[in-house]
Design a protein around this motif. Structure first.
Motif, mmCIF file in Angstrom:
data_model
loop_
_atom_site.group_PDB
_atom_site.id
_atom_site.type_symbol
_atom_site.label_atom_id
_atom_site.label_comp_id
_atom_site.label_asym_id
_atom_site.label_seq_id
_atom_site.Cartn_x
_atom_site.Cartn_y
_atom_site.Cartn_z
ATOM 1 N N VAL A 1 14.871 72.687 2.121
ATOM 2 C CA VAL A 1 14.472 71.199 1.139
ATOM 3 C C VAL A 1 14.664 70.034 1.318
ATOM 4 N N LYS A 2 15.516 69.671 2.610
ATOM 5 C CA LYS A 2 16.209 68.465 3.181
ATOM 6 C C LYS A 2 15.627 68.231 4.947
ATOM 7 N N TRP A 3 14.668 69.110 4.897
ATOM 8 C CA TRP A 3 13.382 68.698 6.380
ATOM 9 C C TRP A 3 12.860 67.505 5.590
ATOM 10 N N GLU A 4 13.405 66.834 7.034
ATOM 11 C CA GLU A 4 12.975 65.394 6.901
ATOM 12 C C GLU A 4 11.969 65.153 8.724
ATOM 13 N N VAL A 5 11.411 64.561 9.058
ATOM 14 C CA VAL A 5 10.146 64.481 10.201
ATOM 15 C C VAL A 5 11.256 64.988 10.954
ATOM 16 N N LEU A 6 12.221 64.548 11.965
ATOM 17 C CA LEU A 6 13.338 65.281 12.755
ATOM 18 C C LEU A 6 13.054 66.896 12.459
#
Length: 377
Positions: free
Chosen positions: A59-64
Motif C-alpha cells: 500500500v505504500k509503494w511509489e515509483v522507487l
C-alpha cells in the motif's frame, strides 16, 4: 516508528541483494568481486525475505518501490538460474548407473583435512570403514602423512607431498598409478598431482588432483591463478582427448563463471547437476556453507552415488563419489556435455597468460616471506 524502521529495513535489504548481484558481474578478478559468486544460496534466501517484505508494504509503494521490486525480481531470477541446475528439477548431466559388477566401479574420496586439525584418527577410521579405491587428502602435512600410515597396507600406490603451507597433498590408491607427477602449474609452492590410473577393468584413465589458492583478503588478492590453473588443466584434457577425472578442493563454487567455463573447455561432466548440492564448507556454519570440493569426469562414467561424509574435525566435510565405467553410454552423455565457444577459448588463453604472470609474482612474494621468517623454501 517500529513500522517505519521495518519498512525501510526491507528496502535496504532488497537494494543490497540487487547491488551484490550486479556487483558480481563486474569483470574483475579481485577477491572483493569474485567472492560474491559463493553465497548465491544465502542471497536467494535473503532476497526472498526482502521480496516478501516488499509485498507486505504494497500500500505504500511509489515509483522507487516499484523499481526496487522489479530489480530485486531480476536479481533473484539470475541467482536462481545459477543454482537450480544443482537441484532435482534440472536434467541430470550424468545418468544414474545401471547394475554392473563392482569391478566396473571406482570409489573416490576427497578430504580437505585442515592442517591444524589433530583429529587424524577420524579420517583413518572413515577410510577403513568406507574403503575408497582412491583417497585424496588436501592440506595434509607430515603429521597427516604419519597418521595415514595406518591405512597404507591397503593402498600400495601413493603420491605424497607433505607441506606445512596449507597446500600439502596426498594421493593413496588401491589401483595402479602410472607415471604419477607432481606439478606446480602456477605458484611454485602449490602442487597438483597428475597421473594415470588403471581401473579394475584394465582401462587407463587420467586423474588430476588440484587445490589452487583461493581469492581472499588473507591469501590471494585475485582469483587469477586459481582460474588459470583450472582452465589450463581443462584445456589440456580436451586437446589431448583424454578420458579423465578431476577432483579436489578448487576453492571455487560449481556455479562460478570460471568453473562453468572449465566445463565447456574440458568437456567434463558434473555429477551433481540434476541431483543436489554437495556443500562441504564450512562445517561449523550451516547457513554459510557451499560446495568447494568437486569432481568432474569424462562421459564414459555414470554415477552410482555421491555423498557428503561425516565431519572429521576439519572445516570441510569429506566427499565420497562412486563412479561406474560404462563406455556404452558415452555417446548419449556426450550430448549433455557443455561445449566451448570461440570466446571461451580466447578468454581461457588470456586467463592462463595472466595466471602465469600473477603466479610468478606470488611465488616471489612467498620466497621473500620464507626468507624473512627463516623458513626453507
Amino acid at each position: 516508528m517500529d513500522y517505519l524502521i521495518l519498512y525501510y529495513a526491507v528496502q535496504v535489504l532488497a537494494g543490497f541483494i540487487a547491488f551484490v548481484t550486479i556487483w558480481g558481474m563486474i569483470p574483475l578478478d579481485n577477491w572483493w568481486v569474485r567472492g560474491v559468486e559463493f553465497p548465491r544460496l544465502q542471497l536467494i534466501a535473503l532476497g526472498t525475505l526482502a521480496w516478501v517484505g516488499l509485498l507486505a508494504f504494497w500500500v505504500k509503494w511509489e515509483v522507487l518501490q516499484w523499481a526496487l521490486f522489479v530489480v530485486l525480481g531480476l536479481a533473484l531470477a539470475f541467482q536462481l538460474r545459477m543454482v537450480l541446475p544443482y537441484t532435482r528439477i534440472w536434467k541430470k548431466e550424468v545418468r544414474q548407473a545401471k547394475p554392473k559388477p563392482k569391478s566396473h566401479q571406482l570409489k573416490l574420496m576427497v578430504s580437505n583435512v585442515l592442517t591444524p586439525n589433530d583429529n587424524t584418527q577420524a579420517l583413518v577410521d572413515l577410510v577403513k570403514e568406507r574403503e575408497p579405491d582412491i583417497l585424496i587428502t588436501l592440506e595434509s602435512d607430515m603429521k597427516w602423512q604419519k597418521a595415514l600410515e595406518a591405512v597404507e597396507d591397503d593402498y600400495p600406490y601413493s603420491v605424497k607431498v607433505p607441506l606445512d603451507n596449507l597446500y600439502g597433498m596426498h594421493l593413496y590408491s588401491k589401483l595402479e598409478l602410472i607415471d604419477p607427477e607432481v606439478k606446480y602449474l602456477m605458484i611454485d609452492d602449490i602442487p597438483s598431482i597428475h597421473t594415470q590410473i588403471r581401473l579394475k577393468t584394465g582401462q587407463v584413465v587420467w586423474l588430476y588432483c588440484l587445490h589452487p589458492m583461493p581469492p581472499s583478503p588473507t591469501e590471494a588478492d585475485k582469483s587469477t591463478t586459481r582460474d588459470a590453473e583450472l582452465l589450463m588443466v581443462g584445456r589440456h584434457i580436451k586437446e589431448q582427448g583424454q578420458t579423465a577425472i578431476l577432483a579436489g578442493d578448487l576453492n571455487d563454487v560449481a556455479w562460478s563463471k570460471t568453473t562453468r567455463r572449465f566445463q565447456r573447455i574440458s568437456g567434463l561432466l558434473d555429477p551433481r547437476i540434476g541431483r543436489h548440492f554437495i556443500n562441504t564448507f564450512h562445517v561449523k556454519y550451516p547457513f554459510l556453507r557451499w560446495a568447494l570440493d568437486h569432481i568432474f569426469h569424462s562421459e564414459c562414467f555414470t554415477l552410482v552415488n555421491i555423498e557428503r561424509m561425516p565431519s572429521i574435525g576439519s572445516d570441510h566435510f569429506p566427499v565420497m563419489t562412486i563412479l561406474q565405467y560404462a563406455p556404452e553410454h558415452s555417446a548419449e552423455q556426450k550430448e549433455n556435455a557443455p561445449t566451448a565457444a570461440k570466446e571461451d577459448l580466447k578468454e581461457t588463453e588470456h586467463k592462463i597468460q595472466q595466471g602465469k604472470k600473477e603466479g610468478c609474482k606470488v611465488s616471489e612474494e612467498h620466497r621473500e616471506e620464507a626468507a624473512e621468517c627463516g623458513c626453507k623454501e
